[in-house]
Design a protein around this motif. Sequence first.
Motif, PDB file in Angstrom:
ATOM      1  N   ILE A  26      64.385  87.216  10.449  1.00  0.00           N
ATOM      2  CA  ILE A  26      65.311  86.915   9.349  1.00  0.00           C
ATOM      3  C   ILE A  26      65.185  85.456   8.896  1.00  0.00           C
ATOM      4  CG2 ILE A  26      66.955  88.752   9.865  1.00  0.00           C
ATOM      5  CD1 ILE A  26      68.716  86.616  11.276  1.00  0.00           C
ATOM      6  N   GLY A  27      64.065  84.823   9.226  1.00  0.00           N
ATOM      7  CA  GLY A  27      63.791  83.475   8.737  1.00  0.00           C
ATOM      8  C   GLY A  27      64.563  82.363   9.415  1.00  0.00           C
ATOM      9  N   VAL A  28      65.014  82.591  10.647  1.00  0.00           N
ATOM     10  CA  VAL A  28      65.757  81.575  11.387  1.00  0.00           C
ATOM     11  C   VAL A  28      64.862  81.014  12.490  1.00  0.00           C
ATOM     12  CG1 VAL A  28      67.735  81.195  12.905  1.00  0.00           C
ATOM     13  CG2 VAL A  28      67.985  82.609  10.873  1.00  0.00           C
ATOM     14  N   GLY A  29      64.831  79.697  12.609  1.00  0.00           N
ATOM     15  CA  GLY A  29      63.982  79.063  13.607  1.00  0.00           C
ATOM     16  C   GLY A  29      64.752  78.175  14.571  1.00  0.00           C
ATOM     17  N   ARG A  30      64.002  77.570  15.471  1.00  0.00           N
ATOM     18  CA  ARG A  30      64.597  76.661  16.459  1.00  0.00           C
ATOM     19  C   ARG A  30      65.185  75.440  15.772  1.00  0.00           C
ATOM     20  NH1 ARG A  30      60.188  76.329  21.418  1.00  0.00           N
ATOM     21  NH2 ARG A  30      59.900  78.591  21.624  1.00  0.00           N
ATOM     22  N   MET A  31      66.383  75.060  16.231  1.00  0.00           N
ATOM     23  CA  MET A  31      67.045  73.868  15.703  1.00  0.00           C
ATOM     24  C   MET A  31      67.153  72.785  16.775  1.00  0.00           C
ATOM     25  SD  MET A  31      68.290  74.413  12.470  1.00  0.00           S
ATOM     26  CE  MET A  31      69.641  73.276  12.370  1.00  0.00           C
ATOM     27  N   MET A  32      67.212  73.196  18.027  1.00  0.00           N
ATOM     28  CA  MET A  32      67.424  72.250  19.107  1.00  0.00           C
ATOM     29  C   MET A  32      66.681  72.760  20.341  1.00  0.00           C
ATOM     30  SD  MET A  32      71.073  71.182  20.849  1.00  0.00           S
ATOM     31  CE  MET A  32      71.801  70.817  19.263  1.00  0.00           C
ATOM     32  N   LEU A  81      66.464  93.465  12.760  1.00  0.00           N
ATOM     33  CA  LEU A  81      66.764  92.771  14.016  1.00  0.00           C
ATOM     34  C   LEU A  81      66.872  93.759  15.171  1.00  0.00           C
ATOM     35  CD1 LEU A  81      69.300  89.957  13.113  1.00  0.00           C
ATOM     36  CD2 LEU A  81      67.004  89.708  14.016  1.00  0.00           C
ATOM     37  N   HIS A  82      67.565  94.854  14.970  1.00  0.00           N
ATOM     38  CA  HIS A  82      67.705  95.863  16.016  1.00  0.00           C
ATOM     39  C   HIS A  82      66.330  96.404  16.400  1.00  0.00           C
ATOM     40  CE1 HIS A  82      68.615  99.825  17.772  1.00  0.00           C
ATOM     41  NE2 HIS A  82      69.677  99.201  18.277  1.00  0.00           N
TER      42      HIS A  82
END
Length: 128
Positions: A26-32, A81-82
């Motif tokens: 869903i286009g979300v990546g690592r932030m920390m 995602l599922h």
Amino acid sequence: MIGYTLVGTNDLDRAKSFYDALFGEIGVGRMMEMEQMCAWGGSWDRPMFGVTRPYDGQAATSGNGTMMAVVVDTRDKVDRLHGKALALGGKDEGGPGVRGEEGEQAFYAGYFRDLDGNKLCAFRIGPA
């Protein structure tokens, strides 16, 4: 109100690979990222989801009745995602579908467990 959530892992590298692939869907990546933890998010002003080795050095365990929910903007993303979680070796805890009735406030969700047994939900509220 929620800044971030954390679930425990006994294999941080394996968890990072799982969540990189899952949230990449869903286009979300690592932030920390730190030695003992890693967190993903869409922006610094939104809640993040993280995995960590337990601070006390004991084994990580999943809680019965404990769950983190990831909100997305389309039912397709819930489905993706599922499906991705299962393809990555996660366990099905309830396939995508409407819980309750269709309508303006319909709750569409899919439930799964990650590789460490942590339960997650991907959901969207709204019509199809």
